[in-house]
Design a protein around this motif. Structure first.
Motif, PDB file in Angstrom:
ATOM      1  N   TRP A   2       0.868  -1.185   0.000  1.00 47.06           N
ATOM      2  CA  TRP A   2       0.000   0.000   0.000  1.00 47.06           C
ATOM      3  C   TRP A   2       0.898   1.226   0.000  1.00 47.06           C
ATOM      4  O   TRP A   2       1.781   1.368   0.843  1.00 47.06           O
ATOM      5  N   HIS A   3       0.678   2.117  -0.943  1.00 45.19           N
ATOM      6  CA  HIS A   3       1.521   3.308  -1.037  1.00 45.19           C
ATOM      7  C   HIS A   3       0.852   4.533  -0.430  1.00 45.19           C
ATOM      8  O   HIS A   3       1.265   5.647  -0.671  1.00 45.19           O
ATOM      9  N   SER A   4      -0.174   4.302   0.350  1.00 47.55           N
ATOM     10  CA  SER A   4      -0.862   5.389   1.045  1.00 47.55           C
ATOM     11  C   SER A   4      -0.491   5.307   2.516  1.00 47.55           C
ATOM     12  O   SER A   4      -0.181   4.237   3.031  1.00 47.55           O
TER      13      SER A   4
ATOM     14  N   GLN B   8      -4.322   7.419   6.379  1.00 43.92           N
ATOM     15  CA  GLN B   8      -5.273   7.625   5.294  1.00 43.92           C
ATOM     16  C   GLN B   8      -6.109   6.369   5.047  1.00 43.92           C
ATOM     17  O   GLN B   8      -7.317   6.459   4.811  1.00 43.92           O
ATOM     18  N   ILE B   9      -5.491   5.215   5.081  1.00 41.20           N
ATOM     19  CA  ILE B   9      -6.210   3.960   4.873  1.00 41.20           C
ATOM     20  C   ILE B   9      -7.201   3.740   6.000  1.00 41.20           C
ATOM     21  O   ILE B   9      -8.373   3.429   5.769  1.00 41.20           O
TER      22      ILE B   9
ATOM     23  N   ILE C 252     -17.596  10.101   0.977  1.00 37.32           N
ATOM     24  CA  ILE C 252     -16.329  10.834   1.022  1.00 37.32           C
ATOM     25  C   ILE C 252     -15.832  11.120  -0.395  1.00 37.32           C
ATOM     26  O   ILE C 252     -16.162  10.421  -1.343  1.00 37.32           O
ATOM     27  N   SER C 253     -15.026  12.160  -0.479  1.00 30.72           N
ATOM     28  CA  SER C 253     -14.412  12.546  -1.750  1.00 30.72           C
ATOM     29  C   SER C 253     -12.948  12.894  -1.479  1.00 30.72           C
ATOM     30  O   SER C 253     -12.513  12.987  -0.334  1.00 30.72           O
TER      31      SER C 253
ATOM     32  N   LEU D 127      -6.885   8.883  -2.194  1.00 29.87           N
ATOM     33  CA  LEU D 127      -8.187   8.270  -1.977  1.00 29.87           C
ATOM     34  C   LEU D 127      -8.582   7.330  -3.113  1.00 29.87           C
ATOM     35  O   LEU D 127      -9.033   6.215  -2.870  1.00 29.87           O
ATOM     36  N   GLY D 128      -8.409   7.754  -4.348  1.00 27.50           N
ATOM     37  CA  GLY D 128      -8.766   6.903  -5.482  1.00 27.50           C
ATOM     38  C   GLY D 128      -8.028   5.571  -5.445  1.00 27.50           C
ATOM     39  O   GLY D 128      -8.597   4.516  -5.710  1.00 27.50           O
ATOM     40  N   SER D 129      -6.758   5.625  -5.098  1.00 29.93           N
ATOM     41  CA  SER D 129      -5.954   4.408  -5.003  1.00 29.93           C
ATOM     42  C   SER D 129      -6.431   3.513  -3.860  1.00 29.93           C
ATOM     43  O   SER D 129      -6.533   2.293  -4.014  1.00 29.93           O
ATOM     44  N   ILE D 130      -6.715   4.106  -2.723  1.00 36.06           N
ATOM     45  CA  ILE D 130      -7.195   3.328  -1.575  1.00 36.06           C
ATOM     46  C   ILE D 130      -8.526   2.667  -1.915  1.00 36.06           C
ATOM     47  O   ILE D 130      -8.718   1.473  -1.656  1.00 36.06           O
TER      48      ILE D 130
END
Length: 96
Positions: free
Chosen positions: A6-8, A12-13, A26-27, A40-43
């Motif tokens: 995971w690169h977040s 954040q995750i 959420i956005s 967020l998009g990646s998660i």
């Protein structure tokens, strides 16, 4: 799946998982404001593709901003959680 992939940020995750199981929509803008995140998009993609979370999306406004929420049919106790959000899957911890 290894949490090393995971690169977040772990915060954040965790925030994303908690917000979704709390019934929030959420956005990316919400993520930036609340946890200063940019992934967020990646998660969301990883939660859907690897852990099979039933996350819905709607694109809103002239800029087509993605807004995400967990399907009302989702059973939180049956969701698989990423390592940094495992505590959310333990009964009683989700409300903390």
């Amino acid at each position: 799946m290894s949490s090393n992939n995971w690169h977040s940020g772990k915060t954040q995750i965790f925030w994303t998982c908690k917000a979704l199981i709390d019934g929030r929509t959420i956005s990316h803008k919400t993520e930036i404001r609340e946890v200063r995140g940019w992934r967020l998009g990646s998660i969301i993609h990883r939660l859907k593709a690897e852990l099979h979370w039933p996350i819905l999306v709607e694109y809103r406004g002239p800029d087509n901003i993605a807004h995400y929420w967990l399907s009302k049919d989702a059973i939180v106790s049956e969701l698989r959680f990423p390592q940094s959000a495992k505590a959310l899957g333990v009964k009683g911890d989700a409300a903390q």
